[in-house]
Design an enzyme around this catalytic site. Structure first.
Site, PDB file in Angstrom:
ATOM      1  N   GLY A   1       0.795  -1.219   0.000  1.00 45.86           N
ATOM      2  CA  GLY A   1       0.000   0.000   0.000  1.00 45.86           C
ATOM      3  C   GLY A   1       0.829   1.272   0.000  1.00 45.86           C
ATOM      4  O   GLY A   1       0.493   2.243  -0.686  1.00 45.86           O
TER       5      GLY A   1
ATOM      6  N   GLN B   1      -7.453  -0.100   3.777  1.00 45.04           N
ATOM      7  CA  GLN B   1      -8.278  -0.666   4.841  1.00 45.04           C
ATOM      8  C   GLN B   1      -9.652  -1.113   4.345  1.00 45.04           C
ATOM      9  O   GLN B   1     -10.226  -2.080   4.856  1.00 45.04           O
ATOM     10  CB  GLN B   1      -8.450   0.338   5.981  1.00 45.04           C
ATOM     11  CG  GLN B   1      -7.205   0.536   6.826  1.00 45.04           C
ATOM     12  CD  GLN B   1      -6.815  -0.697   7.618  1.00 45.04           C
ATOM     13  OE1 GLN B   1      -7.619  -1.589   7.859  1.00 45.04           O
ATOM     14  NE2 GLN B   1      -5.562  -0.756   8.039  1.00 45.04           N
TER      15      GLN B   1
ATOM     16  N   SER C   1      -3.669  -3.346  -0.649  1.00 41.06           N
ATOM     17  CA  SER C   1      -2.550  -4.134  -0.127  1.00 41.06           C
ATOM     18  C   SER C   1      -2.982  -5.563   0.152  1.00 41.06           C
ATOM     19  O   SER C   1      -4.115  -5.816   0.596  1.00 41.06           O
ATOM     20  CB  SER C   1      -2.010  -3.485   1.153  1.00 41.06           C
ATOM     21  OG  SER C   1      -0.911  -4.202   1.659  1.00 41.06           O
ATOM     22  N   SER C   2      -2.068  -6.490  -0.060  1.00 44.06           N
ATOM     23  CA  SER C   2      -2.340  -7.917   0.080  1.00 44.06           C
ATOM     24  C   SER C   2      -2.484  -8.356   1.528  1.00 44.06           C
ATOM     25  O   SER C   2      -3.389  -9.118   1.868  1.00 44.06           O
ATOM     26  CB  SER C   2      -1.206  -8.708  -0.591  1.00 44.06           C
ATOM     27  OG  SER C   2      -1.217 -10.061  -0.220  1.00 44.06           O
ATOM     28  N   HIS C   3      -1.601  -7.891   2.407  1.00 45.21           N
ATOM     29  CA  HIS C   3      -1.558  -8.453   3.755  1.00 45.21           C
ATOM     30  C   HIS C   3      -2.698  -7.975   4.654  1.00 45.21           C
ATOM     31  O   HIS C   3      -2.807  -8.394   5.798  1.00 45.21           O
ATOM     32  CB  HIS C   3      -0.200  -8.190   4.419  1.00 45.21           C
ATOM     33  CG  HIS C   3       0.010  -6.774   4.860  1.00 45.21           C
ATOM     34  ND1 HIS C   3      -0.080  -6.387   6.176  1.00 45.21           N
ATOM     35  CD2 HIS C   3       0.329  -5.661   4.171  1.00 45.21           C
ATOM     36  CE1 HIS C   3       0.164  -5.092   6.280  1.00 45.21           C
ATOM     37  NE2 HIS C   3       0.419  -4.640   5.067  1.00 45.21           N
TER      38      HIS C   3
ATOM     39  N   THR D   1      12.142  -7.113 -10.454  1.00 42.71           N
ATOM     40  CA  THR D   1      11.496  -8.327 -10.941  1.00 42.71           C
ATOM     41  C   THR D   1      10.153  -8.543 -10.242  1.00 42.71           C
ATOM     42  O   THR D   1      10.047  -8.388  -9.029  1.00 42.71           O
ATOM     43  CB  THR D   1      12.407  -9.551 -10.700  1.00 42.71           C
ATOM     44  OG1 THR D   1      13.661  -9.312 -11.342  1.00 42.71           O
ATOM     45  CG2 THR D   1      11.778 -10.818 -11.243  1.00 42.71           C
TER      46      THR D   1
ATOM     47  N   CYS E   1       2.196   1.540  11.206  1.00 46.22           N
ATOM     48  CA  CYS E   1       3.222   2.273  10.469  1.00 46.22           C
ATOM     49  C   CYS E   1       3.658   3.539  11.185  1.00 46.22           C
ATOM     50  O   CYS E   1       4.620   4.184  10.783  1.00 46.22           O
ATOM     51  CB  CYS E   1       2.716   2.615   9.067  1.00 46.22           C
ATOM     52  SG  CYS E   1       2.467   1.157   8.034  1.00 46.22           S
TER      53      CYS E   1
END
Length: 389
Positions: free
Chosen positions: A69, A177, A197-199, A235, A324
């Site tokens: 994110g 969120q 965001s994935s997590h 990559t 964060c």
């Protein structure tokens, strides 16, 4: 331990983990390589892009995969304003944004951009009239989050976007969120760029995505970048992306039912917290338009860090705000933006629920909170009496 910090990060789902392992074994090629192993990886990458675009109801050409994110926020904002700086040097945001955006805007101010920080009301909502008045002829872009990570308030994004598009101003929305909790129809929204965001949705860490409307011009920030249409170097993390999209698809499939379950747990938690016999608890944020999994509270007279540490000692994992920002030794910027004093902002704690949270977890947490607050206030009372005597 009872985990109640899902807004910070979620455990990776079994389904996503299995996809990650299989993709790591079978699609290990560089998606930019021209041989068949590279082509197989590229095919999986594009299939993942297409699936994510379906969830967001947008063109797949607007989806770019990132490391998360924060990178999505930074790349979207800097790439868009770089391509549109001929229009002016004025930007708008709020003090409630994620630290990645606040720190970026502080840097942009040092580079000569003018930044307006919009006020929010006591529930965390942006005042639309204030936004209307803040827009200038030189305004390039506005960045306002979809939902706040600390108090859960959901902004009126459609109204904000419509207002900005009528003034020909770009709109970036941090949806980290809200993704997986609120359906997003980017084909119907007035959003030029959006970060996810994935997590936060039971996928792996280190993976995210940004949507940039294909009709909007943007400039690469690192010359010579060849990955993701030139948006970023490095990559591509094919296994992580495949696992991310797998997790996101699964959460979308159960979104409505899970939201109802989480909302019921949230209501139970708030009911019991406000009935604690020895503590006065203030619920922050809006109680009508909010995420179902986030409860931001203050216990009057107790610092949030003390509550967090005491709960941790008894096997309850919660937080004092956005992960964060923790460690900066500063009061919550969100609480300060709501008009709270430094002392009140330091009382803040966040409890965030997830797919493994149960009613029993909530009741046990309340019992621990009762013990913690009772012990603290009884001790404080004894010390006060002793001092006065």
């Amino acid at each position: 331990m009872i985990y109640l910090d899902y807004a910070a990060t979620t455990p990776m789902s079994e389904e996503a983990m299995e996809v990650f392992i299989q993709a790591s074994k079978n699609f290990y090629g560089n998606a930019n390589s021209l041989h068949d192993i590279g082509s197989n990886a590229a095919n999986l990458l594009e299939a993942s892009r297409e699936e994510l675009a379906k969830l967001l109801h947008c063109q797949k050409e607007g989806i770019y995969f990132t490391s998360g994110g924060s990178e999505s926020n930074i790349l979207a904002i800097t790439s868009l304003i770089s391509a549109n700086k001929h229009r002016g040097n004025h930007l708008i945001t709020t003090k409630c944004e994620h630290s990645s955006i606040l720190h970026l805007f502080q840097r942009l101010e040092q580079e000569g951009y003018e930044v307006t920080y919009l006020p929010v009301n006591q529930s965390g909502f942006v005042d639309l009239a204030a936004l209307q008045n803040a827009v200038k002829d030189t305004t390039i872009l506005v960045a306002i989050q979809h939902a706040n990570s600390e108090i859960g308030t959901i902004q009126h994004i459609n109204k904000i976007g419509k207002l900005l598009h009528e003034r020909n101003v770009l709109f970036h929305c941090d949806a980290v969120q809200s993704f997986g909790k609120i359906p997003l129809h980017l084909d119907q929204e007035y959003i030029d760029s959006l970060s996810i965001s994935s997590h936060k949705v039971y996928g792996p860490k280190g993976v995210g995505a940004v949507y940039i409307n294909p009709r909007r011009k943007w400039n690469p920030q690192i010359p010579g970048s060849t990955h993701e249409g030139g948006l970023r170097p490095g990559t591509i993390n094919i296994p992580g992306i495949a696992a991310f999209v797998t997790a996101a698809t699964a959460i979308y499939d159960t979104m409505e039912r899970e939201n109802a379950r989480l909302e019921a747990l949230r209501e139970l938690l708030i009911e019991k917290l406000t009935q604690l016999p020895t503590a006065k608890v203030v619920i922050e944020g809006d109680q009508r338009k909010h995420l179902p999994n986030i409860v931001g509270i203050r216990i009057i007279g107790m610092e949030g860090q003390l509550v967090m540490l005491e709960c941790n000692r008894y096997g309850i994992a919660l937080s004092t705000g956005s992960a964060c920002s923790i460690g900066m030794q500063e009061p919550s910027s969100t609480l300060k933006a709501l008009g709270r004093s430094d002392m009140e902002a330091k009382q803040f704690i966040r409890i965030s629920l997830g797919n493994a949270t149960t009613k029993a977890d909530i009741l046990h947490t309340i019992a621990i909170m009762n013990n913690v607050t009772e012990s603290f206030f009884n001790k404080t009372r004894r010390e006060t009496i002793g001092y006065e005597g």
